[in-house]
Design a protein around this motif. Structure first.
Motif, PDB file in Angstrom:
ATOM      1  N   ALA A 113      47.906 -41.772 -74.476  1.00  0.00           N
ATOM      2  CA  ALA A 113      46.441 -41.692 -74.404  1.00  0.00           C
ATOM      3  C   ALA A 113      46.068 -40.449 -73.614  1.00  0.00           C
ATOM      4  CB  ALA A 113      45.861 -42.937 -73.732  1.00  0.00           C
ATOM      5  N   ALA A 114      44.900 -39.903 -73.911  1.00  0.00           N
ATOM      6  CA  ALA A 114      44.405 -38.746 -73.164  1.00  0.00           C
ATOM      7  C   ALA A 114      42.900 -38.655 -73.330  1.00  0.00           C
ATOM      8  CB  ALA A 114      45.066 -37.466 -73.662  1.00  0.00           C
ATOM      9  N   ASP A 115      42.259 -38.110 -72.308  1.00  0.00           N
ATOM     10  CA  ASP A 115      40.812 -37.901 -72.356  1.00  0.00           C
ATOM     11  C   ASP A 115      40.457 -36.828 -71.337  1.00  0.00           C
ATOM     12  OD1 ASP A 115      38.158 -38.207 -73.060  1.00  0.00           O
ATOM     13  OD2 ASP A 115      38.015 -40.303 -72.442  1.00  0.00           O
ATOM     14  N   VAL A 116      39.272 -36.271 -71.480  1.00  0.00           N
ATOM     15  CA  VAL A 116      38.715 -35.339 -70.503  1.00  0.00           C
ATOM     16  C   VAL A 116      37.388 -35.925 -70.069  1.00  0.00           C
ATOM     17  CG1 VAL A 116      37.862 -32.995 -70.101  1.00  0.00           C
ATOM     18  CG2 VAL A 116      39.879 -33.360 -71.540  1.00  0.00           C
ATOM     19  N   VAL A 117      37.188 -36.006 -68.743  1.00  0.00           N
ATOM     20  CA  VAL A 117      36.004 -36.677 -68.213  1.00  0.00           C
ATOM     21  C   VAL A 117      35.559 -36.013 -66.909  1.00  0.00           C
ATOM     22  CG1 VAL A 117      37.392 -38.412 -67.005  1.00  0.00           C
ATOM     23  CG2 VAL A 117      35.060 -38.961 -67.645  1.00  0.00           C
ATOM     24  N   GLU A 118      34.270 -36.017 -66.672  1.00  0.00           N
ATOM     25  CA  GLU A 118      33.767 -35.565 -65.378  1.00  0.00           C
ATOM     26  C   GLU A 118      34.309 -36.520 -64.314  1.00  0.00           C
ATOM     27  OE1 GLU A 118      32.189 -32.912 -64.463  1.00  0.00           O
ATOM     28  OE2 GLU A 118      31.768 -32.123 -66.467  1.00  0.00           O
ATOM     29  N   GLY A 119      34.769 -35.960 -63.196  1.00  0.00           N
ATOM     30  CA  GLY A 119      35.339 -36.773 -62.133  1.00  0.00           C
ATOM     31  C   GLY A 119      34.413 -37.862 -61.630  1.00  0.00           C
ATOM     32  N   ALA A 120      33.114 -37.598 -61.662  1.00  0.00           N
ATOM     33  CA  ALA A 120      32.140 -38.598 -61.213  1.00  0.00           C
ATOM     34  C   ALA A 120      32.157 -39.846 -62.086  1.00  0.00           C
ATOM     35  CB  ALA A 120      30.736 -37.991 -61.196  1.00  0.00           C
ATOM     36  N   ASN A 121      32.659 -39.736 -63.316  1.00  0.00           N
ATOM     37  CA  ASN A 121      32.728 -40.865 -64.250  1.00  0.00           C
ATOM     38  C   ASN A 121      34.162 -41.340 -64.477  1.00  0.00           C
ATOM     39  OD1 ASN A 121      29.916 -40.576 -64.673  1.00  0.00           O
ATOM     40  ND2 ASN A 121      30.328 -38.958 -66.141  1.00  0.00           N
ATOM     41  N   LEU A 122      35.076 -40.873 -63.654  1.00  0.00           N
ATOM     42  CA  LEU A 122      36.496 -41.122 -63.871  1.00  0.00           C
ATOM     43  C   LEU A 122      36.899 -42.584 -63.732  1.00  0.00           C
ATOM     44  CD1 LEU A 122      39.266 -39.852 -64.400  1.00  0.00           C
ATOM     45  CD2 LEU A 122      39.434 -39.428 -61.938  1.00  0.00           C
ATOM     46  N   ASP A 123      36.242 -43.336 -62.859  1.00  0.00           N
ATOM     47  CA  ASP A 123      36.673 -44.721 -62.626  1.00  0.00           C
ATOM     48  C   ASP A 123      36.635 -45.554 -63.894  1.00  0.00           C
ATOM     49  OD1 ASP A 123      33.891 -44.559 -62.545  1.00  0.00           O
ATOM     50  OD2 ASP A 123      33.681 -46.061 -60.981  1.00  0.00           O
ATOM     51  N   ALA A 124      35.636 -45.357 -64.752  1.00  0.00           N
ATOM     52  CA  ALA A 124      35.552 -46.122 -66.001  1.00  0.00           C
ATOM     53  C   ALA A 124      36.703 -45.757 -66.945  1.00  0.00           C
ATOM     54  CB  ALA A 124      34.213 -45.884 -66.683  1.00  0.00           C
ATOM     55  N   THR A 125      37.018 -44.474 -67.031  1.00  0.00           N
ATOM     56  CA  THR A 125      38.119 -44.026 -67.904  1.00  0.00           C
ATOM     57  C   THR A 125      39.453 -44.556 -67.403  1.00  0.00           C
ATOM     58  OG1 THR A 125      36.888 -42.043 -68.519  1.00  0.00           O
ATOM     59  CG2 THR A 125      39.274 -41.994 -68.865  1.00  0.00           C
ATOM     60  N   ILE A 126      39.670 -44.493 -66.103  1.00  0.00           N
ATOM     61  CA  ILE A 126      40.911 -45.036 -65.536  1.00  0.00           C
ATOM     62  C   ILE A 126      41.009 -46.527 -65.840  1.00  0.00           C
ATOM     63  CG2 ILE A 126      42.091 -45.619 -63.378  1.00  0.00           C
ATOM     64  CD1 ILE A 126      41.189 -42.929 -62.271  1.00  0.00           C
ATOM     65  N   GLY A 127      39.928 -47.250 -65.621  1.00  0.00           N
ATOM     66  CA  GLY A 127      39.936 -48.692 -65.878  1.00  0.00           C
ATOM     67  C   GLY A 127      40.249 -49.023 -67.321  1.00  0.00           C
ATOM     68  N   THR A 128      39.641 -48.305 -68.239  1.00  0.00           N
ATOM     69  CA  THR A 128      39.878 -48.537 -69.673  1.00  0.00           C
ATOM     70  C   THR A 128      41.321 -48.239 -70.039  1.00  0.00           C
ATOM     71  OG1 THR A 128      37.580 -48.057 -70.221  1.00  0.00           O
ATOM     72  CG2 THR A 128      39.196 -47.840 -72.003  1.00  0.00           C
ATOM     73  N   MET A 129      41.831 -47.111 -69.566  1.00  0.00           N
ATOM     74  CA  MET A 129      43.211 -46.735 -69.917  1.00  0.00           C
ATOM     75  C   MET A 129      44.226 -47.702 -69.308  1.00  0.00           C
ATOM     76  SD  MET A 129      43.552 -42.636 -69.971  1.00  0.00           S
ATOM     77  CE  MET A 129      42.767 -41.631 -71.202  1.00  0.00           C
ATOM     78  N   LEU A 130      44.032 -48.066 -68.044  1.00  0.00           N
ATOM     79  CA  LEU A 130      45.003 -48.964 -67.409  1.00  0.00           C
ATOM     80  C   LEU A 130      44.891 -50.401 -67.908  1.00  0.00           C
ATOM     81  CD1 LEU A 130      45.132 -47.651 -63.737  1.00  0.00           C
ATOM     82  CD2 LEU A 130      46.794 -47.303 -65.573  1.00  0.00           C
ATOM     83  N   CYS A 147      45.995 -27.752 -63.973  1.00  0.00           N
ATOM     84  CA  CYS A 147      46.900 -28.071 -62.874  1.00  0.00           C
ATOM     85  C   CYS A 147      46.948 -29.563 -62.553  1.00  0.00           C
ATOM     86  CB  CYS A 147      46.466 -27.333 -61.616  1.00  0.00           C
ATOM     87  SG  CYS A 147      46.452 -25.545 -61.789  1.00  0.00           S
ATOM     88  N   TYR A 148      48.151 -30.047 -62.276  1.00  0.00           N
ATOM     89  CA  TYR A 148      48.340 -31.427 -61.848  1.00  0.00           C
ATOM     90  C   TYR A 148      47.602 -31.663 -60.534  1.00  0.00           C
ATOM     91  CZ  TYR A 148      50.637 -35.630 -60.114  1.00  0.00           C
ATOM     92  OH  TYR A 148      50.886 -36.873 -59.615  1.00  0.00           O
ATOM     93  N   LEU A 149      46.952 -32.815 -60.412  1.00  0.00           N
ATOM     94  CA  LEU A 149      46.187 -33.127 -59.207  1.00  0.00           C
ATOM     95  C   LEU A 149      46.703 -34.386 -58.499  1.00  0.00           C
ATOM     96  CD1 LEU A 149      43.817 -32.270 -57.436  1.00  0.00           C
ATOM     97  CD2 LEU A 149      42.300 -33.458 -59.009  1.00  0.00           C
ATOM     98  N   ALA A 150      46.886 -35.469 -59.244  1.00  0.00           N
ATOM     99  CA  ALA A 150      47.307 -36.735 -58.647  1.00  0.00           C
ATOM    100  C   ALA A 150      47.695 -37.690 -59.773  1.00  0.00           C
ATOM    101  CB  ALA A 150      46.167 -37.343 -57.816  1.00  0.00           C
ATOM    102  N   ARG A 151      48.124 -38.878 -59.421  1.00  0.00           N
ATOM    103  CA  ARG A 151      48.403 -39.893 -60.432  1.00  0.00           C
ATOM    104  C   ARG A 151      47.639 -41.155 -60.078  1.00  0.00           C
ATOM    105  NH1 ARG A 151      52.690 -43.576 -59.507  1.00  0.00           N
ATOM    106  NH2 ARG A 151      53.507 -43.347 -57.406  1.00  0.00           N
ATOM    107  N   ALA A 152      47.457 -42.007 -61.071  1.00  0.00           N
ATOM    108  CA  ALA A 152      46.761 -43.277 -60.871  1.00  0.00           C
ATOM    109  C   ALA A 152      47.582 -44.391 -61.493  1.00  0.00           C
ATOM    110  CB  ALA A 152      45.370 -43.227 -61.510  1.00  0.00           C
ATOM    111  N   THR A 153      47.639 -45.513 -60.778  1.00  0.00           N
ATOM    112  CA  THR A 153      48.361 -46.691 -61.247  1.00  0.00           C
ATOM    113  C   THR A 153      47.459 -47.911 -61.057  1.00  0.00           C
ATOM    114  OG1 THR A 153      49.312 -47.108 -59.056  1.00  0.00           O
ATOM    115  CG2 THR A 153      50.624 -45.754 -60.597  1.00  0.00           C
ATOM    116  N   ARG A 154      47.892 -49.046 -61.576  1.00  0.00           N
ATOM    117  CA  ARG A 154      47.192 -50.305 -61.303  1.00  0.00           C
ATOM    118  C   ARG A 154      47.387 -50.631 -59.829  1.00  0.00           C
ATOM    119  NH1 ARG A 154      49.842 -50.383 -65.962  1.00  0.00           N
ATOM    120  NH2 ARG A 154      48.609 -50.767 -67.853  1.00  0.00           N
ATOM    121  N   ALA A 155      46.348 -51.103 -59.174  1.00  0.00           N
ATOM    122  CA  ALA A 155      46.473 -51.444 -57.741  1.00  0.00           C
ATOM    123  C   ALA A 155      47.124 -52.799 -57.586  1.00  0.00           C
ATOM    124  CB  ALA A 155      45.097 -51.449 -57.101  1.00  0.00           C
TER     125      ALA A 155
END
Length: 155
Positions: A113-130, A147-155
């Motif tokens: 999966a991949a997407d491009v999103v404004e950081g201010a709206n990132l939480d919804a995209t992360i939630g959907t993907m995870l 450039c690589y910035l960070a990673r996100a996982t399920r909490a």
């Protein structure tokens, strides 16, 4: 879906931070001075450097597994940076103020999966993907320079 953003550990950069310019050059690294704010995001502290602050610019392998998606890219690291540990479900400002490329990887390190999103709206995209059980983790990149910035996982 609650998520966790993960900053890089300072450990891989400790040796580099003690090197002179010639030694850094041999290792594809160098020093840079921040000339604007924001603009130089430290991948360890997940904070932008202040104008005039010196940072290490180094190549970092952020996906080292044996896969076609094996990857490295340039990252900035502030000397003395402490590893950020954002609260679950929170997006640090350094991410929230940027256009982010989100890349979802499965357990075999294949991008599914991949997407491009404004950081201010990132939480919804992360939630959907995870929410997709096939996605093991997400890699967050600054979209324009890639450039690589960070990673996100399920909490």
């Amino acid at each position: 879906m609650t998520f966790q953003i993960h900053a890089l550990s300072p450990e891989p950069f400790e040796t580099l931070l003690a090197m002179d310019d010639a030694e850094l050059s041999e290792r594809r690294a160098c020093w840079r001075t921040a000339d604007c704010e924001p603009g130089y995001p430290c991948r360890v502290s997940l904070e932008d450097a202040e104008a005039g602050e010196r940072l290490l610019l180094a190549n970092f392998e952020h996906l080292g597994e044996e896969t076609p998606y094996r990857a490295s890219h340039a990252v900035f690291v502030r000397a003395g940076a402490r590893q950020a540990r954002p609260e679950p479900g929170s997006i640090p400002d350094v991410i929230g103020r940027r256009l982010i490329s989100v890349r979802g990887f499965d357990a075999d390190w294949m991008m599914v999966a991949a997407d491009v999103v404004e950081g201010a709206n990132l939480d919804a995209t992360i939630g959907t993907m995870l929410a997709d059980p096939d996605i093991a983790e997400l890699h967050l990149h600054i979209a324009k320079p890639g450039c690589y910035l960070a990673r996100a996982t399920r909490a």
